[in-house]
Design a protein around this motif. Structure first.
Motif, mmCIF file in Angstrom:
data_model
loop_
_atom_site.group_PDB
_atom_site.id
_atom_site.type_symbol
_atom_site.label_atom_id
_atom_site.label_comp_id
_atom_site.label_asym_id
_atom_site.label_seq_id
_atom_site.Cartn_x
_atom_site.Cartn_y
_atom_site.Cartn_z
ATOM 1 N N THR A 105 0.767 -1.139 -0.107
ATOM 2 C CA THR A 105 0.187 0.132 0.031
ATOM 3 C C THR A 105 1.246 1.389 0.358
ATOM 4 O OG1 THR A 105 -1.884 -1.489 1.614
ATOM 5 C CG2 THR A 105 -2.066 1.175 1.640
ATOM 6 N N CYS A 106 0.231 2.244 -0.759
ATOM 7 C CA CYS A 106 1.148 3.783 -1.331
ATOM 8 C C CYS A 106 0.675 4.593 -0.836
ATOM 9 C CB CYS A 106 1.254 3.291 -2.686
ATOM 10 S SG CYS A 106 1.669 5.224 -3.413
ATOM 11 N N THR A 107 0.698 5.405 0.071
ATOM 12 C CA THR A 107 0.705 6.514 1.183
ATOM 13 C C THR A 107 2.048 7.809 0.209
ATOM 14 O OG1 THR A 107 2.325 6.901 2.821
ATOM 15 C CG2 THR A 107 -0.444 5.294 2.853
ATOM 16 N N ILE A 108 1.768 8.928 0.691
ATOM 17 C CA ILE A 108 3.091 9.839 0.129
ATOM 18 C C ILE A 108 4.360 10.095 1.255
ATOM 19 C CG2 ILE A 108 1.589 11.478 1.798
ATOM 20 C CD1 ILE A 108 3.772 11.902 -1.766
ATOM 21 N N ALA A 109 3.454 9.092 2.402
ATOM 22 C CA ALA A 109 4.726 9.467 3.290
ATOM 23 C C ALA A 109 5.723 8.102 3.338
ATOM 24 C CB ALA A 109 4.061 8.882 5.038
ATOM 25 N N THR A 110 5.269 6.977 2.373
ATOM 26 C CA THR A 110 6.340 5.611 2.475
ATOM 27 C C THR A 110 7.169 5.788 0.924
ATOM 28 O OG1 THR A 110 4.146 4.880 1.105
ATOM 29 C CG2 THR A 110 4.353 4.134 3.841
ATOM 30 N N MET A 111 6.719 6.551 0.241
ATOM 31 C CA MET A 111 7.014 6.801 -0.862
ATOM 32 C C MET A 111 8.424 7.472 -0.997
ATOM 33 S SD MET A 111 4.604 8.495 -3.389
ATOM 34 C CE MET A 111 5.446 8.116 -5.212
ATOM 35 N N PRO A 112 8.885 8.112 -0.288
ATOM 36 C CA PRO A 112 10.533 7.916 -0.584
ATOM 37 C C PRO A 112 11.581 6.719 0.061
ATOM 38 C CG PRO A 112 9.656 10.118 1.316
ATOM 39 C CD PRO A 112 8.492 8.348 0.962
ATOM 40 N N ARG A 113 10.167 5.796 0.719
ATOM 41 C CA ARG A 113 11.890 4.704 0.691
ATOM 42 C C ARG A 113 10.967 3.295 -0.031
ATOM 43 N NH1 ARG A 113 9.347 5.465 5.456
ATOM 44 N NH2 ARG A 113 7.442 4.155 5.521
ATOM 45 N N ARG A 114 10.599 3.559 -2.179
ATOM 46 C CA ARG A 114 9.960 3.040 -2.631
ATOM 47 C C ARG A 114 10.841 3.309 -3.719
ATOM 48 N NH1 ARG A 114 4.549 1.299 -0.814
ATOM 49 N NH2 ARG A 114 4.005 0.380 -3.532
ATOM 50 N N PRO A 115 11.396 2.785 -4.745
ATOM 51 C CA PRO A 115 12.084 2.995 -6.143
ATOM 52 C C PRO A 115 11.698 3.532 -6.771
ATOM 53 C CG PRO A 115 11.273 1.083 -5.670
ATOM 54 C CD PRO A 115 10.673 0.806 -4.709
ATOM 55 N N LEU A 116 11.877 4.507 -6.939
ATOM 56 C CA LEU A 116 11.414 6.141 -7.768
ATOM 57 C C LEU A 116 12.033 6.119 -8.878
ATOM 58 C CD1 LEU A 116 9.848 7.533 -4.975
ATOM 59 C CD2 LEU A 116 8.849 6.121 -5.966
ATOM 60 N N ASP A 117 11.074 6.846 -10.136
ATOM 61 C CA ASP A 117 12.141 7.343 -11.162
ATOM 62 C C ASP A 117 11.255 8.952 -10.630
ATOM 63 O OD1 ASP A 117 10.893 4.646 -13.206
ATOM 64 O OD2 ASP A 117 12.941 5.904 -12.858
ATOM 65 N N TRP A 118 11.965 10.351 -11.058
ATOM 66 C CA TRP A 118 11.983 11.769 -11.198
ATOM 67 C C TRP A 118 11.836 12.138 -12.470
ATOM 68 C CZ3 TRP A 118 10.979 12.767 -5.896
ATOM 69 C CH2 TRP A 118 11.160 12.240 -4.979
ATOM 70 N N GLY A 119 11.021 13.155 -12.083
ATOM 71 C CA GLY A 119 11.086 13.992 -12.933
ATOM 72 C C GLY A 119 12.458 15.279 -12.878
ATOM 73 N N GLN A 120 12.000 16.222 -13.240
ATOM 74 C CA GLN A 120 12.898 17.403 -13.674
ATOM 75 C C GLN A 120 12.861 18.613 -12.352
ATOM 76 O OE1 GLN A 120 11.252 17.178 -16.112
ATOM 77 N NE2 GLN A 120 11.036 19.426 -15.824
ATOM 78 N N GLY A 121 11.142 18.865 -11.947
ATOM 79 C CA GLY A 121 11.257 19.731 -11.465
ATOM 80 C C GLY A 121 10.709 20.685 -12.343
ATOM 81 N N THR A 122 9.311 21.897 -11.533
ATOM 82 C CA THR A 122 9.318 23.042 -12.032
ATOM 83 C C THR A 122 8.791 23.889 -10.560
ATOM 84 O OG1 THR A 122 7.210 23.282 -12.972
ATOM 85 C CG2 THR A 122 7.185 21.788 -11.810
#
Length: 128
Positions: A105-122
């Motif tokens: 189960t995914c929450t914004i609190a647990t997301m940093p511990r997941r394998p993520l791809d990132w955008g460049q930001g705005t």
């Protein structure tokens, strides 16, 4: 290789609104989880809002009631509608996508511990 491209940032006065978009290209499956993060100068990156593939959403306390995250699967695009903006919302906003199709189960609190791809930001700048 999934690429995430954010857009929609800008400068607004306090109380104004912006809608951020994150277009995902190269994805061959629906991710278990996507979200928005932000980082202000001199501060750590923090989670803002997350959404899982079933449509469940979670928010940081600081944005609850003001921000809304949504996902258009047909367009492979993640959105963040930001209303009643405050100067403390000023930051670089990043979109993130879990690399997995299935997972816990995914929450914004647990997301940093997941394998993520990132955008460049705005960049979002809110003036008082």
């Amino acid at each position: 290789q999934v690429q995430l491209v954010e857009s929609g940032g800008g400068s607004v006065q306090a109380g104004g609104s912006l809608r951020l978009s994150c277009a995902a290209s190269g994805a061959t499956y629906r991710s278990i989880c996507m979200g928005w993060f932000r980082q202000a100068p001199g501060k750590e990156r923090e989670g803002v809002a997350g959404i899982d593939k079933f449509g469940s959403t979670t928010y940081a306390d600081s944005v609850k009631g003001r921000f809304t995250i949504s996902l258009d699967n047909a367009k492979n695009t993640l959105y963040l509608q930001m209303n009643a903006l405050k100067p403390e919302d000023t930051a670089m906003y990043y979109c993130a996508r879990d690399r997995r199709q299935w997972g816990p189960t995914c929450t914004i609190a647990t997301m940093p511990r997941r394998p993520l791809d990132w955008g460049q930001g705005t960049q979002v700048t809110v003036s008082s």
